[in-house]
Design a protein around this motif. Structure first.
Motif, PDB file in Angstrom:
ATOM      1  N   UNK A  68      52.265  56.458  41.268  1.00 28.15           N
ATOM      2  CA  UNK A  68      51.745  55.089  41.180  1.00 28.15           C
ATOM      3  C   UNK A  68      51.206  54.799  39.785  1.00 28.15           C
ATOM      4  N   UNK A  69      51.605  53.656  39.255  1.00 26.17           N
ATOM      5  CA  UNK A  69      51.153  53.239  37.927  1.00 26.17           C
ATOM      6  C   UNK A  69      50.655  51.801  38.017  1.00 26.17           C
ATOM      7  N   UNK A  70      49.336  51.586  37.894  1.00 26.73           N
ATOM      8  CA  UNK A  70      48.812  50.219  38.005  1.00 26.73           C
ATOM      9  C   UNK A  70      49.325  49.273  36.932  1.00 26.73           C
ATOM     10  N   UNK A  71      49.862  49.823  35.834  1.00 29.09           N
ATOM     11  CA  UNK A  71      50.414  48.966  34.786  1.00 29.09           C
ATOM     12  C   UNK A  71      51.575  48.120  35.310  1.00 29.09           C
ATOM     13  N   UNK A  72      52.215  48.586  36.402  1.00 27.24           N
ATOM     14  CA  UNK A  72      53.356  47.847  36.974  1.00 27.24           C
ATOM     15  C   UNK A  72      52.903  46.626  37.777  1.00 27.24           C
ATOM     16  N   UNK A  73      51.605  46.557  38.019  1.00 27.33           N
ATOM     17  CA  UNK A  73      51.069  45.458  38.842  1.00 27.33           C
ATOM     18  C   UNK A  73      49.951  44.778  38.046  1.00 27.33           C
ATOM     19  N   UNK A  74      50.327  43.878  37.148  1.00 22.61           N
ATOM     20  CA  UNK A  74      49.373  43.343  36.162  1.00 22.61           C
ATOM     21  C   UNK A  74      48.147  42.666  36.775  1.00 22.61           C
ATOM     22  N   UNK A  75      48.280  42.101  37.971  1.00 23.04           N
ATOM     23  CA  UNK A  75      47.136  41.399  38.565  1.00 23.04           C
ATOM     24  C   UNK A  75      46.125  42.361  39.171  1.00 23.04           C
ATOM     25  N   UNK A  76      46.535  43.605  39.425  1.00 24.98           N
ATOM     26  CA  UNK A  76      45.684  44.573  40.128  1.00 24.98           C
ATOM     27  C   UNK A  76      44.620  45.118  39.175  1.00 24.98           C
ATOM     28  N   UNK A  77      43.344  44.873  39.532  1.00 25.93           N
ATOM     29  CA  UNK A  77      42.283  45.300  38.622  1.00 25.93           C
ATOM     30  C   UNK A  77      41.171  46.104  39.297  1.00 25.93           C
ATOM     31  N   UNK A  78      41.262  46.254  40.630  1.00 24.29           N
ATOM     32  CA  UNK A  78      40.225  47.008  41.341  1.00 24.29           C
ATOM     33  C   UNK A  78      40.843  47.926  42.380  1.00 24.29           C
TER      34      UNK A  78
ATOM     35  N   UNK B 255      39.305  36.439  43.731  1.00 23.88           N
ATOM     36  CA  UNK B 255      39.866  37.704  44.214  1.00 23.88           C
ATOM     37  C   UNK B 255      40.944  37.462  45.270  1.00 23.88           C
ATOM     38  N   UNK B 256      41.950  38.351  45.267  1.00 21.11           N
ATOM     39  CA  UNK B 256      43.052  38.287  46.224  1.00 21.11           C
ATOM     40  C   UNK B 256      43.275  39.704  46.770  1.00 21.11           C
ATOM     41  N   UNK B 257      42.971  39.897  48.051  1.00 19.14           N
ATOM     42  CA  UNK B 257      43.048  41.236  48.654  1.00 19.14           C
ATOM     43  C   UNK B 257      44.167  41.309  49.672  1.00 19.14           C
ATOM     44  N   UNK B 258      45.048  42.313  49.568  1.00 22.10           N
ATOM     45  CA  UNK B 258      46.075  42.497  50.592  1.00 22.10           C
ATOM     46  C   UNK B 258      45.531  43.336  51.749  1.00 22.10           C
ATOM     47  N   UNK B 259      46.148  43.198  52.911  1.00 17.58           N
ATOM     48  CA  UNK B 259      45.748  43.985  54.084  1.00 17.58           C
ATOM     49  C   UNK B 259      46.412  45.361  54.020  1.00 17.58           C
ATOM     50  N   UNK B 260      45.793  46.249  53.268  1.00 22.81           N
ATOM     51  CA  UNK B 260      46.346  47.594  53.088  1.00 22.81           C
ATOM     52  C   UNK B 260      45.931  48.545  54.202  1.00 22.81           C
TER      53      UNK B 260
ATOM     54  N   UNK C 292      49.902  37.969  43.429  1.00 23.22           N
ATOM     55  CA  UNK C 292      48.957  38.370  42.380  1.00 23.22           C
ATOM     56  C   UNK C 292      47.668  38.963  42.964  1.00 23.22           C
ATOM     57  N   UNK C 293      47.856  39.973  43.803  1.00 24.92           N
ATOM     58  CA  UNK C 293      46.710  40.641  44.425  1.00 24.92           C
ATOM     59  C   UNK C 293      45.893  41.347  43.350  1.00 24.92           C
ATOM     60  N   UNK C 294      44.573  41.284  43.518  1.00 24.50           N
ATOM     61  CA  UNK C 294      43.680  41.811  42.486  1.00 24.50           C
ATOM     62  C   UNK C 294      43.056  43.151  42.850  1.00 24.50           C
ATOM     63  N   UNK C 295      43.151  43.563  44.119  1.00 21.10           N
ATOM     64  CA  UNK C 295      42.491  44.809  44.532  1.00 21.10           C
ATOM     65  C   UNK C 295      43.336  45.554  45.546  1.00 21.10           C
ATOM     66  N   UNK C 296      43.036  46.836  45.686  1.00 26.30           N
ATOM     67  CA  UNK C 296      43.714  47.692  46.655  1.00 26.30           C
ATOM     68  C   UNK C 296      42.683  48.612  47.284  1.00 26.30           C
ATOM     69  N   UNK C 297      42.627  48.621  48.618  1.00 21.87           N
ATOM     70  CA  UNK C 297      41.715  49.500  49.349  1.00 21.87           C
ATOM     71  C   UNK C 297      42.520  50.609  50.008  1.00 21.87           C
ATOM     72  N   UNK C 298      42.047  51.855  49.876  1.00 23.76           N
ATOM     73  CA  UNK C 298      42.776  52.965  50.470  1.00 23.76           C
ATOM     74  C   UNK C 298      41.865  54.088  50.922  1.00 23.76           C
TER      75      UNK C 298
END
Length: 465
Positions: free
Chosen positions: A230-240, A164-169, A211-217
């Motif tokens: 927002x369209x998650x299809x534009x960010x292929x690595x994002x799955x959660x 997993x790769x999480x950005x600091x959102x 290649x971040x895999x998740x987004x917290x908001x």
């Protein structure tokens, strides 16, 4: 158990640097060694979204040094009040301006002159302020065990592993943002430290590059992402996708759940409080559509009961009352001054949340309201009484005002004023709390309704929101 698991990585976007393995361990150890040289007492760390702040936090946690995480935008007078009440050993990454009496500026920090100080309880690891940007916040006392237990439970239900790769959102002084950091590092995953946030262009560049895999908001983020199409299809690595920090309206939960599932991913809705280090529930992604509006079942190791008006506790479905949580992640208690930092656990793993709600037949929690007067503005808990006082003291001509929660914002009814005054009040509150002005809906009203007792009739006002 260490917080930084084997394989964990920190990617510093601003500094174009990655820390992992022995190098990361050495940086954390060096940070801890520097902090050990400071006088006795709690540390105050102003937590920006940057690598230096993360290393200060990890250095304190792994070396057993109790640390309070402070909003770097906190008003100077509120910070001064906290320093006076808790006499920290140091304020790390101190702001520009006057150094408090009894402190000396040293290498960007304020260091207490006196070596004498209250030694925090040995179990105490992290302190987070309660809502109090407009007043005098208390500190929530979290033990090392509570932080680790919650990070492990979150990692389990979200399926976090080393890939997993999480950005600091989210801000790192905010309990939700901190929990993202903790739960990923614990499992040896990667955290991408990028300061611009969900609405910043640099953030999404980093999501793609690393290649971040998740987004917290929080709900506000999802409202904005909807406007931005927002369209998650534009960010292929994002799955959660994960959501907490207040209740997101059901139609948006459904919309984003549909979007991420269409892209082959999943969405999790969570509920928590800072006092629970901070998560208490997660709705399993495969039941989200079926359980719209629910906060989910308790995390592993936790449980809920509902306290009825007569004080009896029940788990029977559909009975509304105060939500009571039990689990290893419950805080040790609050601290209002330096002396209370030395106290042990006074909660016994039981948290009366102050939220009203019920359990359904599957044990899923539904929140229906608040016992006390707390609202949320873009996921940030605020005292409604403090907001009223701030509006009255803003110098814009408001004397009688009543604040009520309204989802992810607050509505304030101001008696006998015009719309320009209301706009000025909203700007003043925005500047004071460092939150966008749209979070404060100030409306004129001829007369604020009162109860027979002379108290403000908030229930009637809530019906007008």
């Amino acid at each position: 158990m260490m917080l930084v698991g084997d394989g964990a990585r920190l990617v510093d976007v601003a500094g174009d640097r990655t820390l992992a393995g022995e190098e990361l361990a050495a940086e954390v150890a060096a940070s801890g060694a520097r902090l050990a040289e400071l006088p006795a007492g709690v540390l105050f760390a102003r937590m920006s979204v940057d690598l230096a702040s993360v290393l200060r936090y990890l250095g304190a946690f792994e070396s057993g040094r109790a640390v309070a995480l402070i909003d770097p935008a906190l008003d100077a007078d509120v910070l001064a009040g906290l320093v006076a009440r808790f006499r920290p050993a140091a304020v790390l990454a101190a702001p520009d301006g006057d150094v408090p009496d009894g402190y000396t500026a040293r290498d960007g920090d304020w260091v207490r002159d006196s070596a004498e100080g209250v030694v925090p309880h040995p179990d105490l690891a992290v302190l987070l302020p309660t809502s109090g940007s407009t007043g005098n916040p208390k500190l929530v006392r979290l033990s090392r065990q509570a932080v680790l237990a919650n990070a492990e439970a979150i990692a389990e239900v979200l399926g976090i592993d080393a890939e997993e790769v999480a950005p600091t959102s989210l801000p790192l002084h905010y309990s939700y943002g901190l929990s993202v950091l903790n739960s990923h590092l614990l499992r040896g995953a990667t955290v991408v430290v990028e300061p611009s946030g969900v609405l910043g262009r640099g953030f999404w560049d980093a999501v793609n590059e690393h290649k971040c895999t998740s987004l917290a908001g929080v709900p506000y983020h999802y409202e904005m992402l909807r406007r931005l199409k927002f369209d998650p299809e534009k960010y292929p690595s994002l799955r959660t996708l994960t959501q907490a920090g207040g209740k997101l309206r059901n139609d948006l939960v459904a919309e984003f759940n549909d979007k991420i599932r269409a892209a082959g991913g999943q969405m999790f809705v969570m509920y928590g409080q800072t006092e629970a280090a901070p998560r208490m529930t997660t709705v399993p992604s495969d039941r989200l559509a079926e359980k719209l509006g629910s906060a989910g079942p308790a995390l592993p190791g936790g449980s809920f009961v509902i306290k009825r008006d007569d004080g009896e506790e029940t788990t029977h479905p559909k009975i509304v009352g105060e939500v009571v949580y039990r689990g290893p992640n419950v805080m040790m208690g609050y601290a209002e001054n330096e002396a209370e930092l030395a106290e042990g656990d006074v909660m016994g793993g039981v948290l009366s949340t102050g939220d009203l709600g019920y359990l359904d037949e599957d044990g899923f929690l539904f929140i229906t309201g608040r016992l006390k007067r707390i609202g949320k503005v873009f996921g940030n808990r605020v005292s409604l009484d403090d907001l009223e006082q701030a509006a009255r003291s803003a110098g814009v001509g408001i004397d009688v005002v009543a604040a009520v929660p309204a989802g992810d914002k607050v509505v304030l009814f101001a008696e006998g004023v015009d719309k320009d005054t209301c706009k000025a009040a909203a700007r003043a509150l925005s500047e004071r709390l460092h939150l966008h002005t749209s979070g404060f809906d100030v409306r004129p009203i001829d007369t604020v309704p009162l109860l027979a007792s002379g108290k403000i009739d908030y229930r009637t006002l809530e019906g007008q929101v």
